[in-house]
Design a protein around this motif. Sequence first.
Motif, PDB file in Angstrom:
ATOM      1  N   LEU A 103     -32.070  66.949 -41.496  1.00  0.00           N
ATOM      2  CA  LEU A 103     -31.412  66.580 -40.242  1.00  0.00           C
ATOM      3  C   LEU A 103     -29.919  66.291 -40.423  1.00  0.00           C
ATOM      4  CD1 LEU A 103     -34.185  64.219 -38.796  1.00  0.00           C
ATOM      5  CD2 LEU A 103     -33.872  66.670 -38.417  1.00  0.00           C
ATOM      6  N   SER A 104     -29.377  66.599 -41.592  1.00  0.00           N
ATOM      7  CA  SER A 104     -27.992  66.230 -41.878  1.00  0.00           C
ATOM      8  C   SER A 104     -27.006  66.846 -40.883  1.00  0.00           C
ATOM      9  CB  SER A 104     -27.616  66.630 -43.305  1.00  0.00           C
ATOM     10  OG  SER A 104     -27.854  68.011 -43.521  1.00  0.00           O
ATOM     11  N   GLU A 105     -27.176  68.120 -40.552  1.00  0.00           N
ATOM     12  CA  GLU A 105     -26.248  68.744 -39.619  1.00  0.00           C
ATOM     13  C   GLU A 105     -26.485  68.236 -38.195  1.00  0.00           C
ATOM     14  OE1 GLU A 105     -24.420  73.162 -38.504  1.00  0.00           O
ATOM     15  OE2 GLU A 105     -26.226  73.004 -39.741  1.00  0.00           O
ATOM     16  N   ILE A 106     -27.728  67.873 -37.883  1.00  0.00           N
ATOM     17  CA  ILE A 106     -28.016  67.311 -36.565  1.00  0.00           C
ATOM     18  C   ILE A 106     -27.394  65.930 -36.437  1.00  0.00           C
ATOM     19  CG2 ILE A 106     -29.864  66.585 -35.002  1.00  0.00           C
ATOM     20  CD1 ILE A 106     -31.603  68.761 -36.175  1.00  0.00           C
ATOM     21  N   VAL A 107     -27.408  65.156 -37.507  1.00  0.00           N
ATOM     22  CA  VAL A 107     -26.721  63.856 -37.509  1.00  0.00           C
ATOM     23  C   VAL A 107     -25.230  64.058 -37.243  1.00  0.00           C
ATOM     24  CG1 VAL A 107     -26.035  61.900 -38.941  1.00  0.00           C
ATOM     25  CG2 VAL A 107     -28.407  62.691 -38.976  1.00  0.00           C
ATOM     26  N   GLU A 108     -24.620  65.021 -37.920  1.00  0.00           N
ATOM     27  CA  GLU A 108     -23.194  65.309 -37.700  1.00  0.00           C
ATOM     28  C   GLU A 108     -22.946  65.718 -36.254  1.00  0.00           C
ATOM     29  OE1 GLU A 108     -21.870  68.231 -40.458  1.00  0.00           O
ATOM     30  OE2 GLU A 108     -22.369  67.037 -42.242  1.00  0.00           O
ATOM     31  N   PHE A 109     -23.852  66.501 -35.688  1.00  0.00           N
ATOM     32  CA  PHE A 109     -23.710  66.922 -34.294  1.00  0.00           C
ATOM     33  C   PHE A 109     -23.784  65.707 -33.366  1.00  0.00           C
ATOM     34  CE2 PHE A 109     -25.413  68.285 -30.204  1.00  0.00           C
ATOM     35  CZ  PHE A 109     -24.596  69.365 -29.890  1.00  0.00           C
ATOM     36  N   GLY A 110     -24.744  64.834 -33.616  1.00  0.00           N
ATOM     37  CA  GLY A 110     -24.862  63.636 -32.790  1.00  0.00           C
ATOM     38  C   GLY A 110     -23.622  62.772 -32.849  1.00  0.00           C
ATOM     39  N   LEU A 111     -23.090  62.572 -34.031  1.00  0.00           N
ATOM     40  CA  LEU A 111     -21.870  61.773 -34.178  1.00  0.00           C
ATOM     41  C   LEU A 111     -20.699  62.445 -33.459  1.00  0.00           C
ATOM     42  CD1 LEU A 111     -22.256  60.736 -37.919  1.00  0.00           C
ATOM     43  CD2 LEU A 111     -22.416  59.230 -35.920  1.00  0.00           C
ATOM     44  N   SER A 112     -20.628  63.767 -33.537  1.00  0.00           N
ATOM     45  CA  SER A 112     -19.560  64.485 -32.850  1.00  0.00           C
ATOM     46  C   SER A 112     -19.651  64.273 -31.340  1.00  0.00           C
ATOM     47  CB  SER A 112     -19.646  65.982 -33.171  1.00  0.00           C
ATOM     48  OG  SER A 112     -18.690  66.716 -32.432  1.00  0.00           O
ATOM     49  N   CYS A 113     -20.864  64.236 -30.802  1.00  0.00           N
ATOM     50  CA  CYS A 113     -21.049  64.067 -29.357  1.00  0.00           C
ATOM     51  C   CYS A 113     -20.564  62.719 -28.848  1.00  0.00           C
ATOM     52  CB  CYS A 113     -22.520  64.245 -28.991  1.00  0.00           C
ATOM     53  SG  CYS A 113     -23.091  65.956 -29.003  1.00  0.00           S
TER      54      CYS A 113
END
Length: 244
Positions: A103-113
Amino acid sequence: MKLYMGFDDTDVAGAEIGTGRLVRMFERKLPDGARLWGALRHQLLIDPRIPFTSHNSPACAVVEIDDEALIPALTARAIAHIAEFASDGSDPGLCVARETDDLSEIVEFGLSCTHEIETQDHARAVAARAGVTLLGLGGTNDGIIGALAAVGLSAYGWSGRFLEYGRLRRLPDPISVAALAEAGIEAVAIDKKAQALDPRALIHTGGWLSPRLWGGRAVAPIEEKEDGRLIALGKRPRDAEVAD
């Protein structure tokens, strides 16, 4: 294992059931072998270029499951739940991911949002690379952005406010530090003293305890007033009721 189920954009202005409440209601749809660990509200970027109902706040149901074979049934139940309760004119999205997925890239996506404007195309690409389920379920399907972000921020472990967690909505006011710990919620002083709290001390919640997800745990931020009272930080009850 934990299953992250992100929901977003299931309501419209004036709707009686917002996304947070819809996710809380999903607990009643869980089959045997699945338990709600917690339901979390997350805050994404507020920007006039982003279409959102009121707060741009997706929600995530974190579900403990005994067997991964339950995942298809849980996903189907979530889709049916959204179809039943989402508002006409909403743009709902659903994301389902296992804690064992990368989920590392999904975590980055969430933080970006939380501070950037993201797109459906980027959300779909991130979900595809991670191999998680991401579904647009109506309207423009814009809800997939927030649904994916809700999963990422929940997996991150340092973002979000609990809408449900164990006996959260049935805890007394005031409640002792020790009793709160027994309910699985850690009380942490965040005033300038930042002292360890006496287990016997009483915490005043105002009828609405609002723990945060800090370090992957439920934590109640506590402030000591000049008169010595310990006050749990959170929303006023009526505001919380309307939003969640």
